[in-house]
Scaffold this motif. Sequence first.
Motif, PDB file in Angstrom:
ATOM      1  N   ARG A 155       0.827  -1.201   0.000  1.00 15.29           N
ATOM      2  CA  ARG A 155       0.000   0.000   0.000  1.00 15.29           C
ATOM      3  C   ARG A 155       0.869   1.260   0.000  1.00 15.29           C
ATOM      4  O   ARG A 155       2.068   1.211   0.227  1.00 15.29           O
ATOM      5  CB  ARG A 155      -0.949  -0.057   1.191  1.00 15.29           C
ATOM      6  N   THR A 156       0.233   2.376  -0.270  1.00 13.90           N
ATOM      7  CA  THR A 156       0.980   3.625  -0.412  1.00 13.90           C
ATOM      8  C   THR A 156       1.768   3.957   0.848  1.00 13.90           C
ATOM      9  O   THR A 156       1.408   3.533   1.950  1.00 13.90           O
ATOM     10  CB  THR A 156       0.018   4.790  -0.729  1.00 13.90           C
ATOM     11  N   ARG A 157       2.843   4.713   0.678  1.00  8.41           N
ATOM     12  CA  ARG A 157       3.587   5.195   1.842  1.00  8.41           C
ATOM     13  C   ARG A 157       3.225   6.644   2.173  1.00  8.41           C
ATOM     14  O   ARG A 157       3.949   7.315   2.901  1.00  8.41           O
ATOM     15  CB  ARG A 157       5.105   5.072   1.621  1.00  8.41           C
ATOM     16  N   CYS A 158       2.097   7.132   1.655  1.00 12.04           N
ATOM     17  CA  CYS A 158       1.608   8.472   2.020  1.00 12.04           C
ATOM     18  C   CYS A 158       1.596   8.565   3.554  1.00 12.04           C
ATOM     19  O   CYS A 158       0.977   7.742   4.231  1.00 12.04           O
ATOM     20  CB  CYS A 158       0.194   8.686   1.471  1.00 12.04           C
ATOM     21  N   GLU A 177     -10.332 -19.651 -11.610  1.00 10.53           N
ATOM     22  CA  GLU A 177      -9.111 -18.919 -11.881  1.00 10.53           C
ATOM     23  C   GLU A 177      -9.364 -17.874 -12.960  1.00 10.53           C
ATOM     24  O   GLU A 177     -10.255 -18.038 -13.788  1.00 10.53           O
ATOM     25  CB  GLU A 177      -8.021 -19.892 -12.362  1.00 10.53           C
ATOM     26  N   ARG A 178      -8.581 -16.799 -12.917  1.00 12.66           N
ATOM     27  CA  ARG A 178      -8.606 -15.845 -14.023  1.00 12.66           C
ATOM     28  C   ARG A 178      -7.246 -15.179 -14.127  1.00 12.66           C
ATOM     29  O   ARG A 178      -6.435 -15.261 -13.203  1.00 12.66           O
ATOM     30  CB  ARG A 178      -9.732 -14.814 -13.882  1.00 12.66           C
ATOM     31  N   ALA A 179      -7.029 -14.527 -15.266  1.00 18.60           N
ATOM     32  CA  ALA A 179      -5.763 -13.858 -15.524  1.00 18.60           C
ATOM     33  C   ALA A 179      -6.043 -12.377 -15.774  1.00 18.60           C
ATOM     34  O   ALA A 179      -6.946 -12.036 -16.544  1.00 18.60           O
ATOM     35  CB  ALA A 179      -5.071 -14.482 -16.721  1.00 18.60           C
ATOM     36  N   ILE A 180      -5.289 -11.515 -15.119  1.00 18.85           N
ATOM     37  CA  ILE A 180      -5.524 -10.073 -15.210  1.00 18.85           C
ATOM     38  C   ILE A 180      -4.227  -9.391 -15.671  1.00 18.85           C
ATOM     39  O   ILE A 180      -3.187  -9.570 -15.041  1.00 18.85           O
ATOM     40  CB  ILE A 180      -5.899  -9.497 -13.823  1.00 18.85           C
ATOM     41  N   PRO A 181      -4.274  -8.620 -16.752  1.00 17.89           N
ATOM     42  CA  PRO A 181      -3.067  -7.869 -17.120  1.00 17.89           C
ATOM     43  C   PRO A 181      -2.647  -6.969 -15.950  1.00 17.89           C
ATOM     44  O   PRO A 181      -3.519  -6.352 -15.313  1.00 17.89           O
ATOM     45  CB  PRO A 181      -3.507  -7.031 -18.328  1.00 17.89           C
ATOM     46  N   LEU A 182      -1.340  -6.930 -15.669  1.00 14.64           N
ATOM     47  CA  LEU A 182      -0.859  -6.109 -14.545  1.00 14.64           C
ATOM     48  C   LEU A 182      -1.358  -4.670 -14.667  1.00 14.64           C
ATOM     49  O   LEU A 182      -1.698  -4.037 -13.669  1.00 14.64           O
ATOM     50  CB  LEU A 182       0.680  -6.162 -14.512  1.00 14.64           C
ATOM     51  N   CYS A 183      -1.411  -4.189 -15.912  1.00 11.79           N
ATOM     52  CA  CYS A 183      -1.851  -2.804 -16.132  1.00 11.79           C
ATOM     53  C   CYS A 183      -3.310  -2.580 -15.735  1.00 11.79           C
ATOM     54  O   CYS A 183      -3.732  -1.446 -15.534  1.00 11.79           O
ATOM     55  CB  CYS A 183      -1.642  -2.392 -17.587  1.00 11.79           C
ATOM     56  N   ASP A 184      -4.079  -3.671 -15.633  1.00 13.44           N
ATOM     57  CA  ASP A 184      -5.490  -3.559 -15.237  1.00 13.44           C
ATOM     58  C   ASP A 184      -5.735  -3.975 -13.793  1.00 13.44           C
ATOM     59  O   ASP A 184      -6.875  -3.936 -13.323  1.00 13.44           O
ATOM     60  CB  ASP A 184      -6.368  -4.448 -16.142  1.00 13.44           C
ATOM     61  N   LEU A 185      -4.692  -4.420 -13.094  1.00  8.85           N
ATOM     62  CA  LEU A 185      -4.875  -4.912 -11.724  1.00  8.85           C
ATOM     63  C   LEU A 185      -5.220  -3.773 -10.761  1.00  8.85           C
ATOM     64  O   LEU A 185      -6.152  -3.873  -9.966  1.00  8.85           O
ATOM     65  CB  LEU A 185      -3.603  -5.625 -11.237  1.00  8.85           C
ATOM     66  N   HIS A 186      -4.453  -2.697 -10.845  1.00  8.97           N
ATOM     67  CA  HIS A 186      -4.665  -1.576  -9.924  1.00  8.97           C
ATOM     68  C   HIS A 186      -5.662  -0.588 -10.506  1.00  8.97           C
ATOM     69  O   HIS A 186      -5.675  -0.346 -11.714  1.00  8.97           O
ATOM     70  CB  HIS A 186      -3.340  -0.859  -9.637  1.00  8.97           C
ATOM     71  N   THR A 187      -6.479  -0.013  -9.625  1.00  9.15           N
ATOM     72  CA  THR A 187      -7.497   0.940 -10.068  1.00  9.15           C
ATOM     73  C   THR A 187      -7.083   2.365  -9.672  1.00  9.15           C
ATOM     74  O   THR A 187      -6.277   2.556  -8.760  1.00  9.15           O
ATOM     75  CB  THR A 187      -8.857   0.613  -9.418  1.00  9.15           C
ATOM     76  N   LEU A 188      -7.659   3.335 -10.369  1.00  3.21           N
ATOM     77  CA  LEU A 188      -7.446   4.731  -9.983  1.00  3.21           C
ATOM     78  C   LEU A 188      -8.401   5.068  -8.837  1.00  3.21           C
ATOM     79  O   LEU A 188      -9.461   4.451  -8.707  1.00  3.21           O
ATOM     80  CB  LEU A 188      -7.664   5.648 -11.182  1.00  3.21           C
ATOM     81  N   PRO A 189      -8.052   6.049  -8.008  1.00  6.66           N
ATOM     82  CA  PRO A 189      -8.818   6.259  -6.766  1.00  6.66           C
ATOM     83  C   PRO A 189     -10.260   6.736  -6.984  1.00  6.66           C
ATOM     84  O   PRO A 189     -11.157   6.267  -6.271  1.00  6.66           O
ATOM     85  CB  PRO A 189      -7.994   7.311  -6.023  1.00  6.66           C
ATOM     86  N   GLY A 190     -10.483   7.628  -7.945  1.00  8.01           N
ATOM     87  CA  GLY A 190     -11.828   8.178  -8.103  1.00  8.01           C
ATOM     88  C   GLY A 190     -12.380   8.590  -6.755  1.00  8.01           C
ATOM     89  O   GLY A 190     -11.682   9.227  -5.966  1.00  8.01           O
ATOM     90  N   ASP A 191     -13.638   8.208  -6.466  1.00  6.70           N
ATOM     91  CA  ASP A 191     -14.202   8.534  -5.147  1.00  6.70           C
ATOM     92  C   ASP A 191     -14.124   7.341  -4.189  1.00  6.70           C
ATOM     93  O   ASP A 191     -14.730   7.373  -3.122  1.00  6.70           O
ATOM     94  CB  ASP A 191     -15.645   9.038  -5.273  1.00  6.70           C
ATOM     95  N   ASP A 230     -10.129   3.726  -1.174  1.00  8.76           N
ATOM     96  CA  ASP A 230      -9.893   2.541  -0.340  1.00  8.76           C
ATOM     97  C   ASP A 230      -9.857   1.267  -1.180  1.00  8.76           C
ATOM     98  O   ASP A 230      -9.325   0.251  -0.760  1.00  8.76           O
ATOM     99  CB  ASP A 230     -10.983   2.431   0.742  1.00  8.76           C
ATOM    100  N   VAL A 231     -10.435   1.331  -2.402  1.00 10.37           N
ATOM    101  CA  VAL A 231     -10.376   0.198  -3.326  1.00 10.37           C
ATOM    102  C   VAL A 231      -9.166   0.414  -4.231  1.00 10.37           C
ATOM    103  O   VAL A 231      -9.081   1.433  -4.913  1.00 10.37           O
ATOM    104  CB  VAL A 231     -11.659   0.101  -4.172  1.00 10.37           C
ATOM    105  N   GLU A 232      -8.228  -0.529  -4.230  1.00 14.73           N
ATOM    106  CA  GLU A 232      -6.976  -0.293  -4.950  1.00 14.73           C
ATOM    107  C   GLU A 232      -6.733  -1.257  -6.102  1.00 14.73           C
ATOM    108  O   GLU A 232      -5.837  -1.041  -6.922  1.00 14.73           O
ATOM    109  CB  GLU A 232      -5.805  -0.352  -3.961  1.00 14.73           C
ATOM    110  N   THR A 233      -7.479  -2.362  -6.134  1.00 17.30           N
ATOM    111  CA  THR A 233      -7.294  -3.334  -7.218  1.00 17.30           C
ATOM    112  C   THR A 233      -8.655  -3.876  -7.636  1.00 17.30           C
ATOM    113  O   THR A 233      -9.665  -3.649  -6.972  1.00 17.30           O
ATOM    114  CB  THR A 233      -6.430  -4.543  -6.779  1.00 17.30           C
ATOM    115  N   VAL A 234      -8.644  -4.636  -8.741  1.00 18.63           N
ATOM    116  CA  VAL A 234      -9.882  -5.278  -9.204  1.00 18.63           C
ATOM    117  C   VAL A 234     -10.079  -6.647  -8.554  1.00 18.63           C
ATOM    118  O   VAL A 234     -11.016  -7.370  -8.906  1.00 18.63           O
ATOM    119  CB  VAL A 234      -9.901  -5.436 -10.747  1.00 18.63           C
TER     120      VAL A 234
END
Lengths: 329, 59
Positions: A114-117, A183-197, A200-204
Amino acid sequence: VIELAYTRATDAADAIRSAQDEHAKYLGGGTNLVDLMRETVETPSALVDVTGLSAAIEETDGGGLMIGAAARNTAVAEHPVVRARYPMLTRAIVAGASAQIRNMATVAGNLLQRTRCTYFYDTDGSRCNKRSPGDGCDAIEGFNRVHAILGASPACVATHPSDMCVALAALDAVVHVRSTSGERAIPLCDLHTLPGDRPDVETVLRPGELITAVQLPASAIAAHSTYRKVRDRSSYAFALVSVAVALELDGNTITDVRLALGGVAPKPWRAWRAEEALRGRSATETSFLDAAEAELADARPLAGNAFKVDLARRTIAAVLQQLTEGARR
Amino acid sequence: MAGEVARGVPSHVSDDLGAIEIALDHDELRERMSGNLCRCGAQNGIVDAIAEVYAGSGT
């Protein structure tokens, strides 16, 4: 004293079975999660230790590499195939943390750190939408020198701290996950989500879903790649800006390129626009700077981190120049 | 740290990722000791002391 259950999973099915409680967490090397528990940012009901699951690093039939989720960061960095065919990945890993941490940290744990903020960690004194959704964000008007310039939202400006993930994003890595529903496979580029509103949700990932492996596809371009990290100290510090680049030239023409950024966004940032701007262009400083400008056109710096826009621009150009000169030697 | 050098694990300051043998010069020592317990592991006196012991260890 924090009361919690601890179990050591014998295999993936056992791990998934043991993590049915919605407040259960998978435990890798513990280099981030245990810190977060000490600070009471994370308060899991149960820890399911998955360090006994596959840590194998094996070549796949197609010429790629399958890396078990429990592989330690050092094991990936020192693997001869990674060093020879995916040098940006070795460079990214050894640029992160310290030797001791890299020896403990697992691949899956690195993805889900998780972030180091500092506001995220400051449970007593600061508001944080990532920690307590809806409370507000003290970073946006606070000390935000290390925060995001791309992809952030009015709710959260924290960055994803990983170096390894920046290389994995550029390499089109695929994350293999498993749950009770399969099982499923997720491209790394699609694993993490942008914060939007919902910062607290960081991945799919769905509740209870377990990362079992990270796959590197075969890639000719990856053999000519590197990673550069710019930080406040030359060692043992998080990135202000980092750049992973793979470059393929025909004469002086850029035939193909992979580019990703770290330290500037809430997720490992694949620089699709910069790549698009570079393909077919001549390998000159003007092309490099134009591509960087294209990627950074939407940058929204905060009061404390406007320097990151220029730093990212110059670092992108410098690493492209370095690989171009390397190709000519 | 000495074990990792003997194993050929590259560091952030290693030029050649394909190198099997690593020359443990002061840059390599500093980088590898940085963060080893804490940042002070890369202080001048400590780096000199490690270099002295390492040189005498016959490895």
